[in-house]
Design a protein around this motif. Structure first.
Motif, PDB file in Angstrom:
ATOM      1  N   HIS A  45       0.650  -1.198  -0.113  1.00 23.32           N
ATOM      2  CA  HIS A  45      -0.011  -0.114   0.029  1.00 23.32           C
ATOM      3  C   HIS A  45       0.685   1.202  -0.119  1.00 23.32           C
ATOM      4  CE1 HIS A  45      -3.613  -2.415   0.034  1.00 23.32           C
ATOM      5  NE2 HIS A  45      -3.174  -2.916   1.100  1.00 23.32           N
ATOM      6  N   GLN A  46       0.882   2.071   1.265  1.00 20.05           N
ATOM      7  CA  GLN A  46       1.357   3.577   0.895  1.00 20.05           C
ATOM      8  C   GLN A  46       2.995   3.247   0.737  1.00 20.05           C
ATOM      9  OE1 GLN A  46      -0.312   6.676   3.563  1.00 20.05           O
ATOM     10  NE2 GLN A  46      -0.445   4.727   4.892  1.00 20.05           N
ATOM     11  N   THR A  47       3.731   2.204   1.065  1.00 22.29           N
ATOM     12  CA  THR A  47       5.077   2.053   1.186  1.00 22.29           C
ATOM     13  C   THR A  47       5.394   1.966  -0.399  1.00 22.29           C
ATOM     14  OG1 THR A  47       5.393   0.996   3.279  1.00 22.29           O
ATOM     15  CG2 THR A  47       7.015   0.575   1.849  1.00 22.29           C
ATOM     16  N   GLY A  48       4.623   0.969  -1.028  1.00 25.70           N
ATOM     17  CA  GLY A  48       4.945   0.630  -2.494  1.00 25.70           C
ATOM     18  C   GLY A  48       4.158   1.394  -3.588  1.00 25.70           C
ATOM     19  N   HIS A  49       3.599   2.780  -3.176  1.00 24.80           N
ATOM     20  CA  HIS A  49       2.711   3.489  -3.981  1.00 24.80           C
ATOM     21  C   HIS A  49       3.420   4.928  -3.725  1.00 24.80           C
ATOM     22  CE1 HIS A  49       0.281  -0.230  -4.324  1.00 24.80           C
ATOM     23  NE2 HIS A  49       0.007   0.299  -5.479  1.00 24.80           N
ATOM     24  N   ASN A  50       4.470   5.289  -3.623  1.00 29.36           N
ATOM     25  CA  ASN A  50       4.760   6.699  -3.269  1.00 29.36           C
ATOM     26  C   ASN A  50       5.999   6.909  -4.345  1.00 29.36           C
ATOM     27  OD1 ASN A  50       7.526   5.871  -2.415  1.00 29.36           O
ATOM     28  ND2 ASN A  50       6.066   5.253  -0.301  1.00 29.36           N
ATOM     29  N   SER A  51       6.549   8.458  -4.285  1.00 30.92           N
ATOM     30  CA  SER A  51       7.397   8.858  -5.034  1.00 30.92           C
ATOM     31  C   SER A  51       8.877   8.486  -4.853  1.00 30.92           C
ATOM     32  CB  SER A  51       7.542  10.398  -4.884  1.00 30.92           C
ATOM     33  OG  SER A  51       6.236  10.911  -5.491  1.00 30.92           O
ATOM     34  N   GLY A  52       9.080   7.578  -3.704  1.00 30.89           N
ATOM     35  CA  GLY A  52      10.228   6.996  -3.514  1.00 30.89           C
ATOM     36  C   GLY A  52      11.159   8.207  -2.745  1.00 30.89           C
ATOM     37  N   VAL A  53      10.928   9.276  -2.352  1.00 30.90           N
ATOM     38  CA  VAL A  53      11.455  10.531  -1.970  1.00 30.90           C
ATOM     39  C   VAL A  53      12.132  10.059  -0.591  1.00 30.90           C
ATOM     40  CG1 VAL A  53      11.988  12.888  -1.532  1.00 30.90           C
ATOM     41  CG2 VAL A  53      10.195  12.001  -3.540  1.00 30.90           C
ATOM     42  N   ILE A  54      13.430  10.487  -0.331  1.00 30.48           N
ATOM     43  CA  ILE A  54      14.202  10.421   0.868  1.00 30.48           C
ATOM     44  C   ILE A  54      13.988  11.973   1.267  1.00 30.48           C
ATOM     45  CG2 ILE A  54      16.201  10.161   2.323  1.00 30.48           C
ATOM     46  CD1 ILE A  54      17.169   8.057   0.068  1.00 30.48           C
ATOM     47  N   HIS A  55      12.930  12.296   2.223  1.00 30.35           N
ATOM     48  CA  HIS A  55      12.637  13.550   2.540  1.00 30.35           C
ATOM     49  C   HIS A  55      13.791  14.252   3.600  1.00 30.35           C
ATOM     50  CE1 HIS A  55       8.710  14.158   0.557  1.00 30.35           C
ATOM     51  NE2 HIS A  55       8.668  13.067   0.972  1.00 30.35           N
ATOM     52  N   SER A  56      13.843  15.532   3.578  1.00 26.58           N
ATOM     53  CA  SER A  56      14.738  16.207   4.328  1.00 26.58           C
ATOM     54  C   SER A  56      14.291  16.608   5.792  1.00 26.58           C
ATOM     55  CB  SER A  56      15.381  17.451   3.698  1.00 26.58           C
ATOM     56  OG  SER A  56      14.604  18.053   3.267  1.00 26.58           O
ATOM     57  N   GLY A  57      13.067  17.131   5.733  1.00 22.75           N
ATOM     58  CA  GLY A  57      12.222  17.239   6.821  1.00 22.75           C
ATOM     59  C   GLY A  57      12.203  18.871   6.777  1.00 22.75           C
ATOM     60  N   ILE A  58      12.126  19.385   5.661  1.00 22.90           N
ATOM     61  CA  ILE A  58      12.158  20.784   5.576  1.00 22.90           C
ATOM     62  C   ILE A  58      10.519  21.687   5.870  1.00 22.90           C
ATOM     63  CG2 ILE A  58      11.543  20.907   2.982  1.00 22.90           C
ATOM     64  CD1 ILE A  58      12.945  23.293   2.847  1.00 22.90           C
ATOM     65  N   LEU A 267      10.774   9.300 -15.097  1.00 21.85           N
ATOM     66  CA  LEU A 267      10.293  10.869 -14.522  1.00 21.85           C
ATOM     67  C   LEU A 267       8.925  10.670 -14.068  1.00 21.85           C
ATOM     68  CD1 LEU A 267      11.145  13.523 -13.691  1.00 21.85           C
ATOM     69  CD2 LEU A 267      10.800  14.260 -16.021  1.00 21.85           C
ATOM     70  N   THR A 268       8.343  10.694 -12.741  1.00 22.75           N
ATOM     71  CA  THR A 268       6.892  10.893 -12.579  1.00 22.75           C
ATOM     72  C   THR A 268       6.375  12.158 -12.520  1.00 22.75           C
ATOM     73  OG1 THR A 268       7.190  10.497 -10.419  1.00 22.75           O
ATOM     74  CG2 THR A 268       7.020   8.482 -11.487  1.00 22.75           C
ATOM     75  N   VAL A 269       5.215  12.319 -12.439  1.00 28.71           N
ATOM     76  CA  VAL A 269       4.485  13.578 -12.433  1.00 28.71           C
ATOM     77  C   VAL A 269       3.150  13.300 -11.425  1.00 28.71           C
ATOM     78  CG1 VAL A 269       3.208  15.693 -13.215  1.00 28.71           C
ATOM     79  CG2 VAL A 269       4.987  14.462 -14.739  1.00 28.71           C
ATOM     80  N   GLY A 270       3.196  14.056 -10.240  1.00 26.91           N
ATOM     81  CA  GLY A 270       2.058  13.686  -9.381  1.00 26.91           C
ATOM     82  C   GLY A 270       2.545  13.901  -7.819  1.00 26.91           C
ATOM     83  N   PRO A 271       1.689  13.529  -6.862  1.00 26.08           N
ATOM     84  CA  PRO A 271       0.232  13.140  -7.061  1.00 26.08           C
ATOM     85  C   PRO A 271      -0.460  14.376  -6.690  1.00 26.08           C
ATOM     86  CG  PRO A 271       1.137  12.629  -4.972  1.00 26.08           C
ATOM     87  CD  PRO A 271       2.195  13.238  -5.487  1.00 26.08           C
TER      88      PRO A 271
END
Length: 396
Positions: A45-58, A267-271
């Motif tokens: 579910h959420q783990t396998g359906h995201n943009s794969g971004v390692i967020h920085s916490g900004i 290269l993805t666009v979304g969500p």
């Protein structure tokens, strides 16, 4: 059906659940642990359906769990991926302001990033264009530490270590009842019953239902928001080098439609963010009667809708008409065309909404005497998974 009592039971085979099982066995070597997952695989579910971004916490308020855990999680994710041979890339992220109002919000976001200890660079329009010739705006924030990875691969590697430490993974294990005594918690479903001295529920899209089974608060619902993605043709995958995000609306928990290079070269666009009527229905138009009743019968959802009529209508329009979706992207990348937007599977965000209509922005974790429940863990939960797990284990 097991005839013994485990030391620990974890419900949920997403990255937070698997990371929690991993940390439990690290802290308690030799403990018996079972992880129960309703699906037939991990990270469905959420783990396998995201943009794969390692967020920085900004983005997050400095005193929030998200701010405290995300930065630690980003560092851990990169180190774990490197140690496991999982590909990742620190490509950086640009948050692009396209008008004066967004520029003002961008400056406020810059101040927040400094408070959170996140490295960030202010760019003017000329420097933005120099770094990303296909992107236009009146200014931008560059976050150099943001990266990309495959979180399903991270989850699979963690699960391998859970098994090596003696943990048991059970699939097809839907839970329909929880019974807690002074000594243990029993989780029961159609395929069996499992008893443990301590239980942790990381149930994502089903978190509110597990919480009610445990007798926890009933003043919130998990509301599914479908995040619809497109992907660009392979020959357009090099359009940008970094992640390109809009400046987010601080009143909403969503980050807006962005351009995301992925670790597999797409290269993805979304969500976008469209209210869903099926918690686990990824196809457009998915409907589940039980889920729809739970969503539409909850007063908080009506209050959210009333307070966000314009935003909701815009998201619905962009879902129904590709030109509207394209217009969102063309604000910062005018070169995109309708032909560039090719189909890609949607994701679903599990968003906790309170009865008064408040969208819960932070992680929300509560407990009973013998169980801990992760009630709200949307983005950046994948990035923050290991620090969330450590936070949970500290409570145990």
């Amino acid at each position: 059906m097991p005839n013994s009592t485990y030391d620990f039971c974890v419900i949920g085979g997403g990255i937070v659940g698997v990371a929690t099982a991993h940390r439990i066995l690290h802290r308690h070597p030799g403990a018996t642990l079972v992880l129960l997952e309703k699906a037939n695989a991990l990270a469905t579910h959420q783990t396998g359906h995201n943009s794969g971004v390692i967020h920085s916490g900004i983005y997050y308020p400095p005193d929030s769990l998200k701010a405290r855990l995300c930065r630690r999680g980003a560092s851990w994710t990169k180190k774990f991926a490197a140690a496991q041979g999982i590909p990742y890339e620190v490509c950086g992220k640009l948050l692009v302001a396209t008008d004066a109002a967004e520029h003002t919000r961008m400056l406020a976001l810059h101040e927040r990033s400094v408070s959170n200890g996140v490295a960030v660079e202010l760019l003017d329009a000329a420097e933005l264009r120099r770094r990303e010739p296909k992107v236009t705006g009146v200014g931008a924030l560059f976050v150099p530490d943001t990266g990309i990875v495959d979180y399903t691969a991270i989850t699979t590697a963690l699960a391998g270590e859970v098994r090596s430490a003696g943990g048991q993974l059970v699939f097809g294990a839907e839970i329909t009842a929880l019974a807690e005594t002074e000594a243990a918690v029993t989780a029961t479903g159609p395929s069996g019953s499992w008893t443990a001295r301590t239980l942790v529920a990381c149930a994502g899209l089903q978190a509110d239902r597990l919480a009610r089974m445990a007798g926890l608060r009933n003043d919130f619902r998990i509301v599914p928001f479908r995040g619809e993605y497109y992907q660009l043709p392979p020959e357009r995958a090099g359009l940008v080098r970094t992640l390109i995000y809009p400046i987010p609306d601080p009143t909403l928990p969503f980050l807006g439609v962005h351009l995301s290079p992925t670790i597999d070269g797409t290269l993805t666009v979304g969500p976008n963010a469209v209210l869903g009527l099926a918690r686990e229905g990824y196809r457009k138009g998915s409907f589940d009667a039980k889920d729809a009743r739970a969503i539409l019968g909850f007063p908080g959802v009506h209050r959210v809708a009333a307070a966000n009529v314009r935003t909701g209508l815009r998201e619905l329009r962009n879902s129904l008409f590709k030109r509207g979706y394209l217009a969102e992207c063309r604000r910062y990348c005018p070169e995109l065309t309708l032909a560039d937007l090719q189909p890609r599977e949607a994701g679903i965000r599990a968003q906790a909404v309170l009865r008064d209509g408040t969208l819960v922005h932070d992680f929300m974790i509560e407990r009973t005497p013998r169980s801990v429940h992760v009630l709200n863990a949307p983005s950046p939960a994948a990035t923050s998974a290991m620090p969330i797990a450590e936070y949970i284990v500290d409570q145990l």
